[in-house]
Design an enzyme around this catalytic site. Structure first.
Site, short mmCIF file in Angstrom:
data_model
loop_
_atom_site.label_atom_id
_atom_site.label_comp_id
_atom_site.label_asym_id
_atom_site.label_seq_id
_atom_site.Cartn_x
_atom_site.Cartn_y
_atom_site.Cartn_z
N ARG A 38 0.82 -1.21 0.00
CA ARG A 38 0.00 0.00 0.00
C ARG A 38 0.86 1.26 0.00
O ARG A 38 0.44 2.29 -0.50
CB ARG A 38 -0.93 0.01 1.22
CG ARG A 38 -2.01 -1.06 1.18
CD ARG A 38 -2.65 -1.25 2.53
NE ARG A 38 -1.65 -1.59 3.54
CZ ARG A 38 -1.90 -1.85 4.81
NH1 ARG A 38 -3.15 -1.77 5.25
NH2 ARG A 38 -0.95 -2.16 5.64
N TYR A 156 -4.95 -15.43 12.83
CA TYR A 156 -3.68 -15.44 12.09
C TYR A 156 -3.21 -16.87 11.85
O TYR A 156 -2.90 -17.24 10.71
CB TYR A 156 -2.62 -14.64 12.87
CG TYR A 156 -1.26 -14.65 12.19
CD1 TYR A 156 -1.07 -13.95 11.00
CD2 TYR A 156 -0.20 -15.36 12.73
CE1 TYR A 156 0.18 -13.96 10.37
CE2 TYR A 156 1.05 -15.37 12.10
CZ TYR A 156 1.23 -14.68 10.92
OH TYR A 156 2.45 -14.69 10.29
N1 LIG Z 1 7.79 -11.42 11.14
C1 LIG Z 1 7.55 -12.66 11.54
O1 LIG Z 1 7.91 -13.07 12.66
C2 LIG Z 1 6.87 -13.63 10.60
C3 LIG Z 1 6.93 -15.00 10.93
C4 LIG Z 1 6.33 -15.91 10.08
C5 LIG Z 1 5.67 -15.49 8.94
N2 LIG Z 1 5.62 -14.15 8.66
C6 LIG Z 1 4.90 -13.77 7.44
O2 LIG Z 1 5.80 -13.12 6.57
C7 LIG Z 1 5.09 -12.17 5.77
C8 LIG Z 1 5.75 -10.81 5.91
O3 LIG Z 1 5.67 -10.42 7.27
P1 LIG Z 1 6.58 -9.27 7.90
O4 LIG Z 1 6.98 -9.72 9.24
O5 LIG Z 1 7.60 -8.85 6.91
O6 LIG Z 1 5.47 -8.14 8.09
P2 LIG Z 1 5.55 -6.55 7.97
O7 LIG Z 1 6.91 -6.06 8.29
O8 LIG Z 1 4.39 -6.05 8.73
O9 LIG Z 1 5.31 -6.31 6.40
C9 LIG Z 1 4.08 -6.66 5.82
C10 LIG Z 1 4.09 -6.24 4.36
O10 LIG Z 1 2.79 -6.49 3.81
C11 LIG Z 1 2.27 -5.28 3.27
N3 LIG Z 1 0.82 -5.23 3.44
C12 LIG Z 1 0.13 -5.29 4.61
N4 LIG Z 1 -1.18 -5.17 4.38
C13 LIG Z 1 -1.31 -5.06 3.03
C14 LIG Z 1 -2.43 -4.90 2.17
N5 LIG Z 1 -3.68 -4.83 2.66
N6 LIG Z 1 -2.22 -4.79 0.82
C15 LIG Z 1 -0.96 -4.84 0.33
N7 LIG Z 1 0.14 -5.00 1.10
C16 LIG Z 1 -0.04 -5.10 2.43
C17 LIG Z 1 2.98 -4.17 4.06
O11 LIG Z 1 3.06 -2.98 3.34
P3 LIG Z 1 2.05 -1.74 3.46
O12 LIG Z 1 1.77 -1.53 4.92
O13 LIG Z 1 2.81 -0.65 2.80
O14 LIG Z 1 0.84 -2.15 2.70
C18 LIG Z 1 4.38 -4.76 4.19
O15 LIG Z 1 5.09 -4.53 3.00
C19 LIG Z 1 3.65 -12.19 6.26
O16 LIG Z 1 2.87 -13.03 5.43
C20 LIG Z 1 3.77 -12.78 7.66
O17 LIG Z 1 2.58 -13.42 8.07
C21 LIG Z 1 6.20 -13.22 9.46
#
Ligand SMILES: NC(=O)c1ccc[n+]([C@@H]2O[C@H](COP(=O)([O-])OP(=O)(O)OC[C@H]3O[C@@H](n4cnc5c(N)ncnc54)[C@H](OP(=O)(O)O)[C@@H]3O)[C@@H](O)[C@H]2O)c1
Length: 277
Positions: A38, A156
């Site tokens: 976004r 989640y």
């Molecule tokens: N961090 C962890 O510990 C962890 C562990 C296991 C799995 N994961 C998974 O890894 C993935 C990335 O997580 P992260 O930790 O990097 O999270 P993050 O830092 O919160 O980043 C999330 C990304 O998704 C985008 N996003 C969120 N809502 C959106 C929407 N409605 N439309 C388009 N883009 C959207 C955000 O950008 P904008 O806000 O600019 O839209 C951001 O680029 C996720 O699927 C998460 O479930 C994370």
């Protein structure tokens, strides 16, 4: 580098966190990129840095994938700009933390729209195109949370269980088609995932996003159906559901989340329980 050089990879959620790390790692390996999230300004800043550092083509698309018209708009824009996607990284994800009833139901619904519906829609339309031409790949980012119910992150974990099950089945259907499908299961990773909440992540227990990204891509190159790009202990946590009854696994996961304070967690843009009372 052979798998990556010159391909076009679409990374959702590339404005920060693990998605930004996927973008940077793919570019380092020679892939051209389409970055989606976004936050248009953040995407442009990252795109500019990647172009300067790696000399690959990087396009950006700012849109909300959880909106009804999110995926149709994205696909129309890909077609208008002439992008044929060779690798789809369905990384964008979000999730409520805290007791299920303490978050507005809209927050839960929006996370399912993003983690499940948008991922499924993109897999369908771009996967269909890949299958028609007999080549391509899809990497769906699930989580170690996919492997058991998780009290205080109920929606989640359930959304990630969908990603795991869907991806394994879809990968089996496409076996031999030339299209490879993989799920990746990071454990705790040092990103801003909990930034808008009262939860803080212990950096000592979280993996660096760059390592998670590199390991995911290495596993994909080897043909894995599931990748565990976090530290080995993270993978071990996914085994408990194989050996213990589901009731015990759920209790354990709830205790762990309680120890992390998730039972008291709230989102900073939501009214506190006392303010609501
Ligand atoms: N961090 C962890 O510990 C962890 C562990 C296991 C799995 N994961 C998974 O890894 C993935 C990335 O997580 P992260 O930790 O990097 O999270 P993050 O830092 O919160 O980043 C999330 C990304 O998704 C985008 N996003 C969120 N809502 C959106 C929407 N409605 N439309 C388009 N883009 C959207 C955000 O950008 P904008 O806000 O600019 O839209 C951001 O680029 C996720 O699927 C998460 O479930 C994370």
């Amino acid at each position: 580098m052979g798998v990556w050089s010159g391909i076009t990879a679409l990374v959702t959620g590339a404005s920060k966190g693990i998605g930004e790390a996927y973008a940077r790692e793919l570019a380092r390996r020679g892939a051209h990129l389409v970055l989606v999230a976004r936050s248009g300004e953040a995407l442009e800043r990252i795109a500019e840095e990647i172009r300067a550092e790696h000399g690959v083509e990087v396009d950006t698309l700012a849109l909300d994938l959880s909106a009804d018209d999110g995926v149709p708009r994205l696909v129309a824009e890909l077609d208008r700009r002439g992008h044929a996607v060779d690798l789809l990284i369905n990384n964008a994800g979000a999730g409520a933390v805290g007791p299920f009833l303490d978050s507005a139901v809209e927050r839960h619904v929006a996370s399912v729209e993003l983690n499940v519906v948008a991922l499924m829609r993109l897999s369908h339309v771009l996967g269909g195109r890949m299958a028609a031409r007999g080549s391509g790949g899809i990497v769906n980012i699930a989580s170690t949370a996919a492997f058991q119910p998780m009290p205080y992150q109920a929606t989640y974990a359930a959304s990630k269980a969908f990603v795991l099950s869907f991806t394994e089945a879809f990968a089996a259907e496409l076996r031999g088609s030339g299209v490879r499908v993989m799920a990746a299961h990071p454990g705790a990773t040092a990103t801003g995932f909990f930034d808008d909440t009262t939860v803080t992540m212990n950096p000592a227990l979280a993996d660096p996003p760059a390592r998670v990204a590199a390991r995911t891509l290495d596993a994909y190159a080897k043909g894995a159906v599931n990748a565990y790009p976090g530290r080995p202990l993270m993978r071990v946590t996914t085994w408990t559901a194989r050996f213990l009854p589901r009731s015990a696994v759920t209790r354990l996961a709830g205790r762990l989340n309680k120890a992390l304070g998730h039972h008291r967690a709230r989102h900073l843009d939501a009214p506190s329980a006392s303010a609501r009372a």
